[in-house]
Scaffold this active site. Sequence first.
Site, PDB file in Angstrom:
ATOM      1  N   HIS A 155       0.821  -1.213   0.000  1.00 51.92           N
ATOM      2  CA  HIS A 155       0.000   0.000   0.000  1.00 51.92           C
ATOM      3  C   HIS A 155       0.856   1.265   0.000  1.00 51.92           C
ATOM      4  CE1 HIS A 155       0.475  -0.124   4.501  1.00 51.92           C
ATOM      5  NE2 HIS A 155       0.494   1.190   4.328  1.00 51.92           N
ATOM      6  N   ASP A 209      -0.229  -7.495   1.384  1.00 50.73           N
ATOM      7  CA  ASP A 209       0.302  -6.128   1.494  1.00 50.73           C
ATOM      8  C   ASP A 209       1.828  -6.191   1.571  1.00 50.73           C
ATOM      9  OD1 ASP A 209       0.475  -3.412   1.735  1.00 50.73           O
ATOM     10  OD2 ASP A 209      -0.127  -3.356   3.851  1.00 50.73           O
ATOM     11  N   SER A 248       4.399   2.505   8.095  1.00 55.46           N
ATOM     12  CA  SER A 248       4.057   1.477   7.111  1.00 55.46           C
ATOM     13  C   SER A 248       5.263   1.008   6.323  1.00 55.46           C
ATOM     14  CB  SER A 248       3.028   2.026   6.123  1.00 55.46           C
ATOM     15  OG  SER A 248       1.729   1.930   6.618  1.00 55.46           O
TER      16      SER A 248
END
EC number: 3.4.21.59
Length: 275
Positions: free
Chosen positions: A74, A121, A224
């Site tokens: 992502h 992901d 992230s």
Amino acid sequence: MLNLLLLALPVLASRAYAAPAPGQALQRVGIVGGQEAPRSKWPWQVSLRVHGPYWMHFCGGSLIHPQWVLTAAHCVGPDVKDLAALRVQLREQHLYYQDQLLPVSRIIVHPQFYTAQIGADIALLELEEPVNVSSHVHTVTLPPASETFPPGMPCWVTGWGDVDNDERLPPPFPLKQVKVPIMENHICDAKYHLGAYTGDDVRIVRDDMLCAGNTRRDSCQGDSGGPLVCKVNGTWLQAGVVSWGEGCAQPNRPGIYTRVTYYLDWIHHYVPKKP
């Protein structure tokens, strides 16, 4: 099933930054409940940068080979398509202070990725040139497929993300670290069903995910793509990739990571097992 899960999880967020508005730039660049990382630790940590008024940190990553970075899908797909707008900064104690940005030659997003909450992901970045490995910058070891990382195992997550919900990492933007316990998937899944509209028969935490953290310690927005590492028999192994969660260090909402062992075959389709 896919549509039901998407509708049921409107407030669950991946842990990347959106681009800041002008004037907010340096405030948009943490770890909840952690502390500044020692300079001698986490030599595989990288910062992903996107071009704007300056090269802004937006996600983390890890060096898994002298020419390959592991991160979250992502962070780089499907939005980041222009390689010229992407750079990698190797281990840095403070963001922006001694940048030596490296160009990327290829972005590989897992073909099954749709959203972080659905899974897959995970992504790979190939650097234009291999980096010189040293005591300050070197690769993290990927785990064997048999490694389970049992519940309660103490692991560490690192990054430059928020230090609390909506609280940005202040200057001088140090790399932060926090110890988090691994949580069993079915317990984590049950916690995420509390207060949610998702039926108990719909799994939120899937087999390719790993949970860690508690109400005092967690990863957060801006972390992230960064690594979750655990020490096994004296060797640091990357157990997870920071993926998503609801808020940061919230009750019944542990941090959720992409489980690296689930994707070893996919990783090694591109990345040599030995440099």
